[in-house]
Design a protein around this motif. Structure first.
Motif, short mmCIF file in Angstrom:
data_model
loop_
_atom_site.label_atom_id
_atom_site.label_comp_id
_atom_site.label_asym_id
_atom_site.label_seq_id
_atom_site.Cartn_x
_atom_site.Cartn_y
_atom_site.Cartn_z
N CYS A 1 36.41 -17.58 -14.16
CA CYS A 1 36.50 -18.50 -13.01
C CYS A 1 37.45 -19.65 -13.35
O CYS A 1 37.80 -19.87 -14.51
N CYS B 1 36.10 -22.25 -15.93
CA CYS B 1 36.12 -21.77 -17.32
C CYS B 1 37.55 -21.72 -17.86
O CYS B 1 37.80 -22.03 -19.02
N ASN C 1 32.74 -18.26 -20.76
CA ASN C 1 32.24 -17.68 -19.50
C ASN C 1 31.11 -18.54 -18.96
O ASN C 1 30.68 -19.48 -19.63
N HIS D 1 29.22 -17.90 -13.18
CA HIS D 1 30.11 -17.46 -12.11
C HIS D 1 31.15 -16.45 -12.58
O HIS D 1 31.97 -16.01 -11.79
N CYS D 2 31.15 -16.14 -13.87
CA CYS D 2 32.19 -15.24 -14.37
C CYS D 2 31.77 -14.60 -15.69
O CYS D 2 30.77 -14.98 -16.27
N ARG E 1 26.25 -25.24 -15.18
CA ARG E 1 26.69 -23.96 -14.64
C ARG E 1 26.51 -22.81 -15.64
O ARG E 1 26.80 -21.66 -15.34
ZN LIG Z 1 33.11 -19.34 -15.41
#
Ligand SMILES: [Zn+2]
Ligand SMILES: [Zn+2]
Ligand SMILES: [Zn+2]
Length: 757
Positions: A106, A109, A127, A130-131, A169
């Protein structure tokens, strides 16, 4: 004070959904809890009436990027008197858990990875929720670090803090890692020890020097070399024993893609999507790319970096790299470090290794913009195993084993279809093992126990044998005709059950009359089909050998379909060595190993041979791909063709087309003009036949499926022609038109034929 019980279904786990709920609850001053169960996220909240309404709205509208919400149910109830909001322990029993596939890095990141002030600066495994990796590292479900290949990395204190903080996150981001505690990267020469120094820097240096490096990616090893260095690309071809098929490239950014290809809006979107597939696009003339990358083609397959490792490497190398699967031609992609050393050290000069294990093999996915849609050509990393929603709920679990080429199986559980990643052509032991181990993993992860097995009618496919030997003796086994499966795979994508006109154009499929079908027009629903039209049969002299030697297909057409016409094909036949010509003629007359085919792919082969584009095919479909590549899309000419009555249906006879084509070749008309006119003719004859079917059967809907519809020119011409006649035309969007999508159709036919379903 009011209360709500909420259930959310879809892809809502492993995507940061619970912290999202937690933060929403904080914002609206709600109390209660949220938890995961296998099928859904469950929420209990107490709060003010308005606050609860806002909460419900945001739940749907502001969900985290990777979430896919299928359903939110909310029941009012009296308040339960909570004192705070908490994320409580997950409850898992039976059933499966829907988490997203592997996802490209993302933006946040990436920023972190590129920021010298961050502790993850230049860290290739950055990471967050979200990814990052998912199904390439998952060994079991429920999704938890202890059931991934990250389990051997103990989190450092700082990572743990992020992992446990619902405001972060990285809350419960299972692959969370940093330079202090996570996986490490190193460069090693094929013949020696790890090399001292920054591995990305060393790797880029080796690539600049014309070397081939095996890079451990997300779903397997990739073989990289400088795409502008003809000598390096040629060496990679020779060592990999891949002589014809094009190589994909990774480019640093969209600007680079624009420099190399004609990139439209849909292509940019596909390139930058979080699936980051290889996107096939029209190449610009005279670009600085080695001609060996995509010989004879007008397209290039490009992708953007999708892991921090790729981002770092592409920034340092600053140019296009060949990035192709780490394997010998036709074998599955290598994933283990030792396996890579064993299998790839004859190909690669060095290895960019790391110590995060890959559990499941995933090749890069490939898409192409066809008509107005982005169509998967190879559905693998970042697409599989996200389930497709079916317009029904099956009472029995179903396994469909696919066909032979571009194998991918499909498991149906209730209203979900889990289609495996692209596995490859089922023609060697390694690929069969990949098929079997992937199937076992899918069955375990998604708790599927098939009692209905669907397979292709072809008696000799390995997949057919596999279906017969599948170790559930009581299972119901359903043989599905190849082109029926193609058509149904496209129907079900659009939720269509009612009969349609199905145009299935491909290379090879076993017909109910034991001929080789492949230019089929069916009236089909899920249960059955009627063959209402097809290309006229032509002999494949020498069977499979005619696929490798397209001039044999041309000779077959000339001798059988064009025998009575006065056009002189002598100069063409004169190109076939005299000995072989006599042999072929004799073989045809004695009908020895000369099956009949209605294949559209073989008709394209014959046309390519007559045009002198290709006399030997290095891979199936190569003549057709090159025929499309030379065709001038601005030409509107159409050659003659005949539509003959055949029992209750019709047959498209291309004899007049091939005659006209050959006359034009002799008249030295430009090849791009002839190639285009040939495409236009195939499309126009198909349109004409569909009109007759509509008149007879009253059907307004046409479905296009089969490998020939990877051809953008043919697809566009036929789409335009049919739409002008007022047909509604359905094409693929979710599964490939080629045999990679066929298992979905097989599964749905088997569902429709299962008693009590
Ligand atoms: Zn990410
Ligand atoms: Zn750490
Ligand atoms: Zn097919």
């Amino acid at each position: 004070m009011h209360g709500l019980s909420v259930r959310v279904r879809g892809i809502v786990q492993g995507v940061g959904f619970r912290p999202f709920v937690y933060q929403l609850a904080e914002r609206y001053k709600l109390v209660g809890w949220v938890r995961n169960t296998n099928r859904q996220v469950e929420i209990e909240v107490d709060g003010g009436e308005e606050a609860l309404a806002d909460f419900l709205r945001d739940l749907r509208e502001a969900a985290p990027p990777l979430a896919r919400i299928d359903m939110i149910e909310a029941d009012e109830r009296p308040p339960l008197g909570f004192s705070s909001f908490e994320i409580v322990e997950s409850q898992f029993d039976v059933g499966w858990q829907s988490i997203p596939p592997d996802t490209a890095t993302c933006d946040t990141c990436l920023e972190e990875t590129l920021d010298p002030g961050e502790r993850r600066y230049a860290y290739p495994f950055t990471n967050c929720t979200h990814c990052g990796p998912r199904f390439t590292i998952i060994e079991g479900l429920p999704y938890d670090r202890s059931r991934t290949t990250m389990r051997c990395f103990a989190m450092c204190e700082e990572c743990r803090k992020e992992y446990e903080d619902p405001r972060d996150r990285r809350f419960h981001a299972q692959p969370v890692a940093c330079p202090a505690c996570g996986p490490k990267l190193w460069l090693q020469r094929s013949d020696g020890e790890p090399v001292e120094g920054d591995p990305i820097d060393l790797c880029a240096g080796m690539l600049e020097g014309g070397n081939i490096v095996a890079v451990k990616g997300l779903g397997g090893y990739q073989l990289a070399c400088d795409a502008a260095n003809p000598e390096a690309v040629a060496r990679l071809r020779a060592r990999k024993r891949r002589y014809g098929k094009p190589f994909a490239l990774m480019v640093p950014d969209v600007e680079w893609a624009r420099r190399l290809c004609r990139v439209g809006g849909a292509e940019v979107e596909a390139l930058q999507s979080r699936e980051r597939p290889i996107v096939l696009m029209r190449c610009r003339p005279d670009v600085d790319i080695a001609p060996q990358v995509a010989p004879g083609l007008d397209t290039l397959g490009l992708m953007l970096p999708y892991t921090p490792l790729h981002h770092l490497l592409m920034r340092r190398f600053a140019g296009p790299l060949v990035m192709t699967s780490g394997n010998l031609s036709e074998e599955p992609i290598a994933i283990g470090n030792r396996e890579a050393l064993e299998r790839l050290s004859e190909i690669a000069d060095a290895f960019l290794f790391h110590d995060r294990d890959i559990h499941a093999r995933y090749d890069d996915s490939v898409v192409r913009v066809l008509g107005d849609s982005v169509v998967p050509i190879r559905r693998a990393r970042s697409y599989a195993p996200a389930p497709l929603d079916l317009p029904f709920s099956a009472t029995h679990d179903i396994l469909a084993v696919g066909a032979h080429q571009k194998s991918a199986f499909c498991l149906v559980k209730e209203s979900k279809a889990f289609i495996s990643q692209h596995i490859g052509d089922l023609e060697n032991l390694e690929t069969l093992e990949h098929f079997q181990s992937s199937l076992q993993l899918f069955e375990r992860l998604f708790k599927v126990e098939p009692t209905v097995i669907a397979y292709d009618m072809h008696p000799d496919y390995l997949s057919t044998h596999f279906a017969h030997e599948y170790p559930v003796p009581s299972a119901l086994r359903v043989a599905v005709q190849h082109h029926h499966a193609h058509v149904v795979s496209a129907m079900v994508e659009h939720g269509v059950r009612e009969p349609v006109i199905g145009v299935a154009y491909d290379g090879t499929g076993y017909g109910t009359d034991e001929a080789i079908w492949g230019g089929e027009i069916l009236v089909a629903d899920w249960k059955s089909f009627k063959r209402v039209g097809h290309l006229r049969y032509a002999p494949m002299i020498g069977g499979e050998a005619a696929i490798r030697k397209p001039y044999r297909m041309a000779a077959g057409y000339i001798w059988s379909l064009c025998a009575a016409c006065e056009v002189d094909f002598g100069t063409f036949l004169g190109l076939v060595p005299i000995g072989e010509r006599i042999l072929l003629r004799r073989q045809l007359d004695s009908e020895l190993n000369t099956p009949l085919t209605s294949s559209c792919g073989r008709l394209f082969d014959a046309a390519a041979a007559l045009l002198g584009i290709r006399t030997e095919a290095l891979y199936e479909g190569q003549p057709a791909v090159e025929l499309e590549a030379v065709a001038d899309p601005d030409v509107d000419d159409i050659y003659p063709y005949d539509i003959l009555r055949d029992g209750e249906g019709w047959v498209i006879d291309p004899a007049a087309t091939l005659r006209a084509l050959w006359c034009e070749v002799r008249a030295r008309r430009p090849t791009p003009t002839i190639a285009a006119a040939f495409h236009n003719t195939v499309a126009d004859s198909t349109r004409a036949l569909c009109l007759k079917v509509r008149e007879r059967h009253g059907l307004e809907r046409v479905v296009l499926s089969g490998g020939c519809f990877q051809n953008a020119l043919l697809t566009r011409r036929l789409l335009d022609g049919l739409t002008k006649e007022g047909f509604e035309v359905l094409t693929h969007r979710l599964v490939p038109p080629n045999d990679g999508g066929i298992s979905l159709g097989q599964a749905v036919v088997a569902y429709a034929l299962t008693p009590g379903s």
